[in-house]
Scaffold this motif. Structure first.
Motif, PDB file in Angstrom:
ATOM      1  N   GLY A   1      27.961 -56.557 196.801  1.00  0.00           N
ATOM      2  CA  GLY A   1      27.171 -57.510 196.028  1.00  0.00           C
ATOM      3  C   GLY A   1      25.682 -57.403 196.297  1.00  0.00           C
ATOM      4  N   VAL A   2      25.164 -56.183 196.466  1.00  0.00           N
ATOM      5  CA  VAL A   2      23.736 -55.994 196.722  1.00  0.00           C
ATOM      6  C   VAL A   2      23.163 -55.036 195.674  1.00  0.00           C
ATOM      7  N   ASP A   3      21.842 -55.039 195.566  1.00  0.00           N
ATOM      8  CA  ASP A   3      21.154 -54.114 194.677  1.00  0.00           C
ATOM      9  C   ASP A   3      20.597 -52.952 195.493  1.00  0.00           C
ATOM     10  N   PHE A   4      20.395 -51.822 194.842  1.00  0.00           N
ATOM     11  CA  PHE A   4      19.866 -50.663 195.547  1.00  0.00           C
ATOM     12  C   PHE A   4      18.964 -49.852 194.628  1.00  0.00           C
ATOM     13  N   GLU A   5      18.123 -49.033 195.252  1.00  0.00           N
ATOM     14  CA  GLU A   5      17.259 -48.101 194.537  1.00  0.00           C
ATOM     15  C   GLU A   5      17.260 -46.775 195.282  1.00  0.00           C
ATOM     16  N   PHE A   6      17.275 -45.669 194.548  1.00  0.00           N
ATOM     17  CA  PHE A   6      17.052 -44.355 195.136  1.00  0.00           C
ATOM     18  C   PHE A   6      15.569 -44.033 195.008  1.00  0.00           C
ATOM     19  N   VAL A   7      14.962 -43.611 196.105  1.00  0.00           N
ATOM     20  CA  VAL A   7      13.530 -43.346 196.139  1.00  0.00           C
ATOM     21  C   VAL A   7      13.300 -41.916 196.624  1.00  0.00           C
ATOM     22  N   ARG A   8      12.732 -41.075 195.769  1.00  0.00           N
ATOM     23  CA  ARG A   8      12.374 -39.728 196.233  1.00  0.00           C
ATOM     24  C   ARG A   8      11.056 -39.809 196.983  1.00  0.00           C
ATOM     25  N   ASP A   9      11.055 -39.263 198.186  1.00  0.00           N
ATOM     26  CA  ASP A   9       9.866 -39.289 199.024  1.00  0.00           C
ATOM     27  C   ASP A   9       9.800 -37.961 199.761  1.00  0.00           C
TER      28      ASP A   9
ATOM     29  N   HIS B   1      16.647 -63.221 197.980  1.00  0.00           N
ATOM     30  CA  HIS B   1      17.734 -62.370 197.480  1.00  0.00           C
ATOM     31  C   HIS B   1      17.196 -61.286 196.558  1.00  0.00           C
ATOM     32  N   SER B   2      16.237 -61.657 195.709  1.00  0.00           N
ATOM     33  CA  SER B   2      15.692 -60.676 194.765  1.00  0.00           C
ATOM     34  C   SER B   2      14.908 -59.589 195.474  1.00  0.00           C
ATOM     35  N   SER B   3      14.360 -59.898 196.668  1.00  0.00           N
ATOM     36  CA  SER B   3      13.603 -58.891 197.404  1.00  0.00           C
ATOM     37  C   SER B   3      14.493 -58.055 198.311  1.00  0.00           C
ATOM     38  N   SER B   4      15.755 -58.439 198.469  1.00  0.00           N
ATOM     39  CA  SER B   4      16.669 -57.721 199.343  1.00  0.00           C
ATOM     40  C   SER B   4      17.340 -56.586 198.582  1.00  0.00           C
ATOM     41  N   VAL B   5      16.530 -55.618 198.198  1.00  0.00           N
ATOM     42  CA  VAL B   5      17.031 -54.433 197.504  1.00  0.00           C
ATOM     43  C   VAL B   5      17.072 -53.298 198.514  1.00  0.00           C
ATOM     44  N   LEU B   6      18.207 -52.669 198.661  1.00  0.00           N
ATOM     45  CA  LEU B   6      18.365 -51.569 199.598  1.00  0.00           C
ATOM     46  C   LEU B   6      17.723 -50.318 199.009  1.00  0.00           C
ATOM     47  N   ARG B   7      16.668 -49.818 199.643  1.00  0.00           N
ATOM     48  CA  ARG B   7      15.959 -48.643 199.163  1.00  0.00           C
ATOM     49  C   ARG B   7      16.391 -47.426 199.990  1.00  0.00           C
ATOM     50  N   ILE B   8      16.986 -46.454 199.304  1.00  0.00           N
ATOM     51  CA  ILE B   8      17.551 -45.279 199.969  1.00  0.00           C
ATOM     52  C   ILE B   8      16.726 -44.061 199.600  1.00  0.00           C
ATOM     53  N   GLY B   9      16.127 -43.441 200.582  1.00  0.00           N
ATOM     54  CA  GLY B   9      15.246 -42.310 200.335  1.00  0.00           C
ATOM     55  C   GLY B   9      15.975 -40.978 200.358  1.00  0.00           C
ATOM     56  N   PHE B  10      15.391 -40.013 199.671  1.00  0.00           N
ATOM     57  CA  PHE B  10      15.854 -38.633 199.727  1.00  0.00           C
ATOM     58  C   PHE B  10      14.667 -37.741 199.395  1.00  0.00           C
ATOM     59  N   CYS B  11      14.711 -36.499 199.889  1.00  0.00           N
ATOM     60  CA  CYS B  11      13.608 -35.570 199.653  1.00  0.00           C
ATOM     61  C   CYS B  11      13.843 -34.736 198.403  1.00  0.00           C
ATOM     62  N   TRP B  12      15.093 -34.338 198.197  1.00  0.00           N
ATOM     63  CA  TRP B  12      15.442 -33.510 197.053  1.00  0.00           C
ATOM     64  C   TRP B  12      16.967 -33.427 196.980  1.00  0.00           C
ATOM     65  N   LEU B  13      17.472 -33.190 195.800  1.00  0.00           N
ATOM     66  CA  LEU B  13      18.895 -32.944 195.571  1.00  0.00           C
ATOM     67  C   LEU B  13      19.790 -34.017 196.206  1.00  0.00           C
ATOM     68  N   LEU B  14      19.860 -35.161 195.584  1.00  0.00           N
ATOM     69  CA  LEU B  14      20.747 -36.219 196.044  1.00  0.00           C
ATOM     70  C   LEU B  14      22.182 -35.864 195.655  1.00  0.00           C
TER      71      LEU B  14
END
Length: 320
Positions: free
Chosen positions: A121-129, A92-105
């Protein structure tokens, strides 16, 4: 997977019933805890004893008690459940939804994701790539918000909304004093192109009237500095003019410019279950608003292969 003892299968419900009987001291108490009937608990324990070929509970007295075999089995089972709980917690702790964006979210997308995560009921992270797929290619992200979907990558995209363009020019440029510019006249000026994640390329103009490329860069920050240095002009979605300021850059309204399509992209195969749920929810959310997230922006037209699949095949709700 069901554990097998000899030629007989046992399942977790039988283990749960046995543990509940031991901890509550009766079949009635176990049934109450598990919200089932007392005969259901009794049959489950009997099937477990039959599968193990061992008597676990002593029913000869007024109060249930563990047999020696039952005491040893209960201790082992309790330890096994503790290992199972830890395994589930790690997963569960590793099931973090990682959402990418290049610029200007976009703000509306950030709010939508936060609400989705809270209700699901989930965790998420925004990742600039700063890559063409914002991290989807190497698995760094599970989903990506893209303003240009590369055709040569194994991704599928769900169109969400469109954004109008504005021109970006150096403050020293004569264009900076204009009230507006027409899309066609930009062909007379050198273009600053973000070749990795940008939305503007000479191919957007007719073949016989395309701008020359004055500078090529690989991300939004480099693009902005090149425009500021008057290496050429550029165009960006209108939200960039509101959120990105530079003392040497002026944003000028554009007429007759093609809009920028904003899409949610997922890997073509093996998409993360959380990403599929996000796409399903995004389809409902932004289709409900007509595909327009900003005032005055026309609704999008679905021209991307796979987008209909993402929506019609999505059977999950926010809280699924």
């Amino acid at each position: 997977m069901r554990p097998s003892v000899g030629n007989t299968d046992v399942d977790l419900s039988q283990f749960r019933c046995f543990i509940a009987v031991v901890e509550t001291g009766s079949f009635t108490g176990a049934a109450r805890r598990l919200h089932v009937t007392q005969p259901t608990v009794s049959r489950a324990v009997q099937r477990l004893e039959s599968a193990l070929n061992a008597r676990l509970l002593d029913r000869s007295t007024r109060h249930l008690s563990l047999t020696p075999e039952g005491r040893a089995f209960h201790a082992d089972l309790t330890e096994a459940y503790a290992h199972l709980d830890r395994a589930i917690s790690r997963l569960h702790s590793s099931s973090v939804l990682r959402i990418g964006f290049c610029w200007l979210l976009p703000e509306q997308f950030s709010r939508f994701v936060a609400r989705f995560a809270r209700e699901a009921g989930v965790d998420f992270e925004f990742v600039r790539d700063d890559t063409a797929t914002a991290g989807l290619d190497d698995g760094r992200t599970h989903a990506a918000l893209l303003r240009r979907v590369p055709r040569d990558r194994p991704v599928t995209a769900l169109p969400l909304w469109q954004e109008p363009r504005v021109a970006a020019v150096a403050r020293t440029s004569p264009l900076a004093r204009r009230d507006h510019l027409d899309w066609a006249e930009l062909a007379d000026w050198p273009l600053v192109r973000n070749a990795v994640s940008g939305t503007t390329a000479p191919e957007l103009w007719p073949p016989d009237r395309r701008p020359a490329v004055g500078a090529v860069c690989g991300n939004y920050d480099e693009w902005l500095e090149a425009v500021a240095a008057d290496q050429g002009i550029g165009t960006v979605p209108e939200p960039a003019a509101r959120r990105t300021s530079h003392p040497s850059v002026v944003y000028v309204p554009l007429r007759k410019a093609p809009p920028v399509q904003v899409s949610l992209a997922l890997p073509l195969r093996g998409a993360h279950p959380l990403a599929e749920r996000l796409a399903a929810a995004a389809g409902r959310e932004f289709r409900r608003s007509g595909g327009s997230a900003e005032p005055g922006v026309p609704p999008h037209r679905d021209r991307t292969p796979g987008a209909k699949h993402l929506i019609s095949g999505a059977k999950h709700s926010f809280t699924a």
